[in-house]
Design a protein around this motif. Structure first.
Motif, PDB file in Angstrom:
ATOM      1  N   GLU A 177       0.832  -1.219   0.000  1.00 22.82           N
ATOM      2  CA  GLU A 177       0.000   0.000   0.000  1.00 22.82           C
ATOM      3  C   GLU A 177       0.858   1.256   0.000  1.00 22.82           C
ATOM      4  N   LYS A 179       0.314   5.688   0.162  1.00 17.44           N
ATOM      5  CA  LYS A 179      -0.638   6.767   0.412  1.00 17.44           C
ATOM      6  C   LYS A 179      -0.265   7.982  -0.425  1.00 17.44           C
ATOM      7  N   LYS A 185      -5.382   6.049  -0.940  1.00 16.60           N
ATOM      8  CA  LYS A 185      -4.487   4.906  -0.949  1.00 16.60           C
ATOM      9  C   LYS A 185      -4.392   4.315  -2.354  1.00 16.60           C
TER      10      LYS A 185
END
Length: 318
Positions: A177, A179, A185
């Motif tokens: 992941e 950001k 995200k």
């Protein structure tokens, strides 16, 4: 007290679609769209929806009937594979994980499941603690008729990272992941050819779903070596989905999975995530998905063609 009973199934499905496909965060859904579920309850619904579709979020009637064979398969997976109780409930669309827990307790205490009457020697003595090996023997005795069940791949790779491999022999994959833009995200799915130490396929998406993995693996389907390519991942829902298993069977891939909670079983892939985040991601603040995607494209090209490692003996990749 918050309850999903305040949301009809079609309304709950819409919330989930907004979360998965349109990039809405739980916080925005709760504050701006009136979502009443707690974040934990909503995340559980999302996972159930991803695995089972609409049936995964429909309210089940009480006193559901489960066959002995079905109960057997659940308990066997818990004892032999260590799959957590909550994950089993979600995976097999059982409304409450406590139901699964009760089945397991009955087995491991030697009580057996309802409708099952084994020979007396199958039961364990209640005057002492039952060992893990004994629990396995109990389950195997109960399942002597070789029932089929939804399979999770073994850890076939077994951390054999010191061996030398040819191209496309051992592929490692995972999703990480990133950001950007404050609270948004992005999810990067990548496949590492361990023998070549190159990223052979990757896809960045705003949604962590089955389509993300599908769009990643289809990039390599022409280079897979049937009956020889080993594909290792964690036990994420994308890699145990029906669609992914069809891909594995179609291309005659050997599937391998990390043990529960053992990230080190996929160590080189985890190492790549650390490298890209340290050498690219943490050096910049990203305000848009497009800029993040551009830099990931550039970095992976650099990693595959120019980045020097000790394993290469200080040689530039060909």
């Amino acid at each position: 007290m918050r309850s999903n009973s305040k949301h009809p199934v079609d309304e709950l499905e819409r919330y989930i679609q907004m979360y998965l496909d349109e990039g809405w965060s739980y916080r925005k859904l709760s504050e701006e769209k009136g979502l009443l579920l707690s974040e934990t309850a909503f995340n559980t619904k999302v996972l159930r929806y991803q695995e089972h579709g609409l049936t995964g979020i429909q309210t089940k009637r009480r006193n559901n009937h489960y066959s002995k064979e079905f109960k057997d398969s659940i308990v066997k997976e818990y004892v032999e594979r260590g799959t957590p109780v909550r994950e089993l409930a979600r995976k097999y669309n059982i409304p409450s994980h406590e139901t699964v827990r009760k089945w397991i307790i009955k087995y491991t205490k030697g009580e057996g499941l309802k409708t099952y009457s084994p020979k007396p020697e199958v039961y364990t003595m209640k005057s002492r603690k039952v060992t893990h090996d004994e629990k396995i023997k109990i389950v195997k005795a109960c399942l002597a008729n070789n029932l089929s069940y939804k399979e999770v791949a073994e850890n076939i790779l077994n951390r054999a990272f010191q061996a030398d491999y040819n191209a496309m022999e051992v592929l490692l994959t995972d999703i990480t992941e990133f950001k950007y833009g404050g609270h948004s995200k992005a999810y990067l799915s990548a496949i590492l050819d361990y023998g070549e130490n190159k990223i052979v396929a990757y896809k960045l998406s705003q949604h962590n779903n089955n389509a993300l993995v599908r769009d990643t693996v289809t990039q390599i389907e022409d280079t897979i070596i049937p009956k020889k390519t080993l594909f290792h991942s964690d036990r994420g829902f994308q890699y145990t989905s029906h669609g992914f298993k069809q891909f594995v069977e179609k291309h005659q891939i050997t599937q391998s999975m990390s043990r529960v909670g053992k990230c080190i079983d996929n160590g080189p892939m985890e190492n790549f995530w650390g490298i890209i985040k340290e050498e690219m991601y943490r050096l910049t603040t990203y305000n848009s998905f497009e800029k993040l995607e551009e830099d990931i494209n550039t970095y992976i090209e650099f990693y595959n063609t120019k980045r020097v490692t000790l394993k290469m003996g200080l040689r530039i990749p060909a």
